[in-house]
Design a protein around this motif. Structure first.
Motif, short mmCIF file in Angstrom:
data_model
loop_
_atom_site.label_atom_id
_atom_site.label_comp_id
_atom_site.label_asym_id
_atom_site.label_seq_id
_atom_site.Cartn_x
_atom_site.Cartn_y
_atom_site.Cartn_z
N LEU A 184 0.84 -1.19 0.00
CA LEU A 184 0.00 0.00 0.00
C LEU A 184 0.88 1.25 0.00
CD1 LEU A 184 -2.55 -1.04 2.78
CD2 LEU A 184 -2.80 -1.31 0.30
N ALA A 185 0.43 2.29 -0.67
CA ALA A 185 1.16 3.56 -0.67
C ALA A 185 1.27 4.09 0.76
CB ALA A 185 0.45 4.56 -1.56
N GLN A 186 2.45 4.56 1.10
CA GLN A 186 2.74 5.07 2.45
C GLN A 186 2.92 6.59 2.41
OE1 GLN A 186 2.75 2.95 5.19
NE2 GLN A 186 2.07 1.45 3.67
N TYR A 187 2.28 7.27 3.36
CA TYR A 187 2.32 8.74 3.35
C TYR A 187 2.78 9.32 4.69
CZ TYR A 187 -0.34 7.98 -0.91
OH TYR A 187 -0.75 7.56 -2.14
N GLY A 188 3.49 8.49 5.49
CA GLY A 188 4.01 9.02 6.74
C GLY A 188 3.04 8.87 7.90
N THR A 189 3.36 9.54 9.00
CA THR A 189 2.65 9.31 10.27
C THR A 189 1.60 10.36 10.61
OG1 THR A 189 4.39 10.51 11.46
CG2 THR A 189 4.65 8.11 11.26
N SER A 190 1.42 11.37 9.74
CA SER A 190 0.39 12.38 10.03
C SER A 190 -0.99 11.72 9.92
CB SER A 190 0.48 13.55 9.06
OG SER A 190 0.13 13.12 7.75
N ASN A 191 -2.00 12.35 10.53
CA ASN A 191 -3.35 11.81 10.44
C ASN A 191 -3.83 11.71 8.99
OD1 ASN A 191 -3.62 11.40 13.19
ND2 ASN A 191 -4.48 13.44 13.57
N VAL A 192 -3.57 12.75 8.22
CA VAL A 192 -4.03 12.73 6.82
C VAL A 192 -3.28 11.66 6.03
CG1 VAL A 192 -2.50 14.61 6.04
CG2 VAL A 192 -4.62 14.18 4.83
N GLY A 193 -1.99 11.48 6.33
CA GLY A 193 -1.21 10.44 5.65
C GLY A 193 -1.70 9.04 5.99
N ARG A 194 -1.95 8.80 7.27
CA ARG A 194 -2.43 7.48 7.71
C ARG A 194 -3.83 7.21 7.15
NH1 ARG A 194 -1.48 6.64 14.04
NH2 ARG A 194 -2.45 4.65 13.51
N PHE A 195 -4.63 8.26 7.07
CA PHE A 195 -5.99 8.13 6.53
C PHE A 195 -5.94 7.67 5.06
CE2 PHE A 195 -9.88 9.85 4.60
CZ PHE A 195 -10.86 9.46 5.51
N LYS A 196 -5.00 8.26 4.29
CA LYS A 196 -4.87 7.89 2.87
C LYS A 196 -4.47 6.41 2.72
CE LYS A 196 -2.88 10.81 -0.16
NZ LYS A 196 -3.68 11.61 -1.09
N THR A 197 -3.57 5.96 3.59
CA THR A 197 -3.15 4.55 3.52
C THR A 197 -4.29 3.63 3.96
OG1 THR A 197 -0.83 5.14 3.86
CG2 THR A 197 -1.44 2.86 4.32
N LEU A 198 -5.04 4.04 4.98
CA LEU A 198 -6.18 3.23 5.43
C LEU A 198 -7.23 3.10 4.32
CD1 LEU A 198 -7.82 1.68 7.53
CD2 LEU A 198 -8.67 3.88 8.40
N TYR A 199 -7.48 4.19 3.60
CA TYR A 199 -8.42 4.15 2.47
C TYR A 199 -7.98 3.08 1.47
CZ TYR A 199 -10.26 5.59 -2.10
OH TYR A 199 -10.82 5.61 -3.35
N ARG A 200 -6.69 3.04 1.18
CA ARG A 200 -6.16 2.05 0.24
C ARG A 200 -6.28 0.64 0.81
NH1 ARG A 200 -4.74 6.81 -0.94
NH2 ARG A 200 -3.83 7.43 -2.95
N HIS A 201 -6.06 0.51 2.11
CA HIS A 201 -6.23 -0.80 2.75
C HIS A 201 -7.69 -1.26 2.57
CE1 HIS A 201 -6.41 -3.97 5.80
NE2 HIS A 201 -5.09 -4.00 5.73
N GLY A 202 -8.61 -0.33 2.76
CA GLY A 202 -10.03 -0.64 2.58
C GLY A 202 -10.36 -1.09 1.16
N LEU A 203 -9.76 -0.43 0.18
CA LEU A 203 -9.96 -0.84 -1.22
C LEU A 203 -9.49 -2.27 -1.44
CD1 LEU A 203 -8.76 2.32 -3.23
CD2 LEU A 203 -11.12 1.61 -2.81
N GLY A 204 -8.33 -2.59 -0.84
CA GLY A 204 -7.78 -3.94 -0.98
C GLY A 204 -8.68 -4.98 -0.34
N VAL A 205 -9.20 -4.67 0.84
CA VAL A 205 -10.11 -5.58 1.54
C VAL A 205 -11.39 -5.79 0.73
CG1 VAL A 205 -11.58 -5.76 3.60
CG2 VAL A 205 -9.21 -5.01 3.83
N ARG A 206 -11.86 -4.73 0.11
CA ARG A 206 -13.13 -4.78 -0.62
C ARG A 206 -13.02 -5.47 -1.98
NH1 ARG A 206 -16.45 0.79 0.37
NH2 ARG A 206 -16.57 0.62 2.64
N TYR A 207 -11.97 -5.14 -2.72
CA TYR A 207 -11.91 -5.56 -4.12
C TYR A 207 -10.67 -6.39 -4.46
CZ TYR A 207 -14.73 -1.31 -3.90
OH TYR A 207 -15.61 -0.34 -3.53
N GLY A 208 -9.76 -6.55 -3.50
CA GLY A 208 -8.50 -7.22 -3.80
C GLY A 208 -7.48 -6.21 -4.30
N ARG A 209 -6.22 -6.47 -4.01
CA ARG A 209 -5.17 -5.50 -4.36
C ARG A 209 -4.78 -5.55 -5.83
NH1 ARG A 209 -1.00 -4.96 0.82
NH2 ARG A 209 -2.63 -4.67 2.39
N ARG A 210 -4.95 -6.72 -6.46
CA ARG A 210 -4.50 -6.84 -7.86
C ARG A 210 -5.18 -5.82 -8.76
NH1 ARG A 210 -2.57 -11.52 -6.36
NH2 ARG A 210 -1.02 -12.52 -7.71
N MET A 211 -6.49 -5.68 -8.55
CA MET A 211 -7.27 -4.77 -9.40
C MET A 211 -6.72 -3.34 -9.34
SD MET A 211 -11.37 -4.31 -9.37
CE MET A 211 -11.56 -3.05 -8.14
#
Length: 525
Positions: free
Chosen positions: A120-147
């Motif tokens: 997953l793309a990493q954006y550092g430890t700020s809240n906004v950065g962690r939020f962006k990575t969590l969003y991507r984690h959610g996409l992976g959980v929902r649809y798989g990372r390959r897509m």
């Protein structure tokens, strides 16, 4: 959609001349995976010398740490936009480490069996950065990372306000004449969007460039693709598999009923999706066994950007605004044309012929009548899109329109002919013949299907011995082009400073610890 005749006055009002469109702006976003020399997806961090992917204005990452995204600012000519994109590629290439290269295809390079190795793309430890990575984690959980490893080109385009003023002045409908300029501009952009959706099969046919995939992409998925060579799957007449059901699709979004008939209806649909729980996503849970969040929420969309579409109405958000809030306050400022595959034969993934064609098409879509797009027509359009994606180059491929079926070449030619007067108008505005030439190139692909990018790719994939060999060969060619591309001292200094400033900006965000990430997320949820 009413059938266009090939007479210029039908499409081009007599009073429109080249001064009306001077002031058009375009910007390009291009995605590309970093590939290891072994051909597999890069496992390395985003190169530090390129700055912070969180805050850099031109060089960032999309879903994966290895999926780079290059963004040009708005430019007043196609040449300037492409030159800027070339500069970015040259800057990035100089900073890639361990002989990594930019993968030149829309469909990904080699992926191994472990989805977790798509970092997953990493954006550092700020809240906004962690939020962006969590969003991507959610996409992976929902649809798989390959897509999420698929790359595309997004073409952003705006027309000048004085053009909308002139169009509004020429309206005969009193209600449209009474609108504010902001509302009228949004009304016209939504007309453009509906027509672009209707004509997406044309885009997929002439610039589609994903007729095959590396077998690794389909790991664990049911599919109807056929083996082309060892390690490569395809469909014999496919044009743009990226745009089909193996591409970035979201079945939950099908039920949203988001329409493009007006701005308020579009925003209402989007807001409903962002706030409506969806049982299959609820069943995944919000947190893992250790209490760590795995998706932002269990709604149809975690955030607005998750809504995937062929074309988007856009407005530049100000600090702290969501895309919807920006549209709500200031109306549509430009459109993002998203149905464009990466051209593997061009070092920056798009050439001036594709750019010129998209601009002529957008102008046509803006000026042509655009009735509301209702579910029945939407269904037919989706069938047309599937036909072009899967078998657009087949001798008997056809497009359904107004209750009739047309051979695909005839249908494409009719629209390309109807656009000729607009290419002349754009050529006159820019004192060039780029637009006329672009339409001629697209017409040649319609006339001779072997000239399409998708047909050439199949031929070259066979010649090179598979997707990986073809992609690697083109990546090597492009690396040479980036090395040859001259970067002025001024450009190098600008990108060096942009990298430094972006790292400082990320650091400032990380120093703000006024609320914890848990509080930040709870507040958003």
């Amino acid at each position: 959609m009413s059938q266009p005749e090939s007479t210029s006055q039908d499409i081009l009002p007599a009073w429109v001349d080249s001064t009306h469109i001077s002031g058009m702006l375009r910007g390009i976003e291009r995605e590309s995976l970093r590939m290891q020399s072994s051909g597999f997806l890069s496992q390395a961090d985003h190169p530090k010398a390129l700055g912070s992917a969180l805050t850099h204005p031109h060089i960032t990452t999309d879903y994966s740490e290895a999926l780079m995204e290059f963004i040009t600012p708005p430019k007043d000519s196609i040449g300037k936009a492409l030159d800027y994109l070339k500069d970015i590629h040259a800057v990035v290439h100089r900073q890639l480490e361990n002989d990594e290269k930019l993968w030149p295809l829309s469909m990904p390079c080699m992926l191994d069996d472990q989805e977790e190795n798509i970092r997953l793309a990493q954006y550092g430890t700020s809240n906004v950065g962690r939020f962006k990575t969590l969003y991507r984690h959610g996409l992976g959980v929902r649809y798989g990372r390959r897509m999420q490893t698929i790359s595309g080109v997004h073409y952003n385009l705006s027309f000048p306000d004085h053009f909308f003023e002139a169009l509004q002045h020429a309206e005969t409908d009193e209600q449209l004449k009474a609108l504010s300029l902001q509302d009228y501009r949004s009304h016209r952009y939504f007309g453009l969007i509906r027509n672009f959706i209707r004509l997406t099969p044309l885009v997929m046919f002439v610039v589609g460039a994903s007729p095959s995939v590396c077998k690794c992409f389909m790991t664990g998925r049911e599919h109807h693709l056929l083996p082309l060579l060892k390690g490569t799957l395809y469909l014999p007449y496919a044009t743009a598999l990226r745009m089909g059901r193996f591409g970035y699709q979201n079945s939950a979004q099908k039920q949203l009923g988001i329409h493009y008939n007006n701005l308020s209806g579009y925003l209402d649909g989007l807001q409903k999706a962002v706030h409506t729980p969806y049982a299959p996503f609820s069943s995944l849970g919000l947190n893992d066994a250790q209490g760590q969040p795995i998706q932002i929420n269990d709604h149809v969309l975690q955030i607005e950007n998750e809504y995937y579409s062929l074309v988007r109405p856009k407005q530049v958000p100000q600090e702290g605004e969501t895309p919807s809030e920006a549209l709500q306050k200031r109306g549509v400022g430009y459109v993002e044309l998203r149905a464009v595959d990466v051209n593997p034969y061009d070092p920056v993934g798009i050439d001036e012929n594709t750019a010129g064609f998209l601009e002529v098409l957008a102008l046509y879509c803006l000026l042509q009548d655009s009735p509301d797009l209702l579910d029945d027509e939407q269904e037919i359009i989706e069938q047309n899109q599937a036909e072009v994606v899967n078998r657009g180059r087949a001798p008997n491929a056809s497009i359904a329109e107004n209750g009739k079926a047309y051979p695909i070449e005839e249908w494409c030619s009719r629209y390309l002919t109807a656009m000729q007067p607009l290419s002349a108008l754009l050529d006159s505005a820019y004192a060039t013949h780029l637009y006329r030439d672009a339409l001629a190139v697209m017409q040649s692909r319609v006339d001779e299907v072997d000239e399409t990018l998708s047909a050439k790719m199949i031929e070259d994939t066979l010649k090179q011995g598979g997707t990986w060999s073809f992609g690697s060969y083109m990546a090597q060619q492009h690396a040479g082009a980036y090395e040859q591309h001259p970067l002025s001292a001024e450009t190098q200094a600008y990108f060096a400073e942009a990298a430094q400033v972006s790292l400082q900006r990320q650091q400032e965000l990380e120093q703000d610890t006024s609320i914890s990430f848990e509080q930040y997320l709870t507040h958003f949820r």
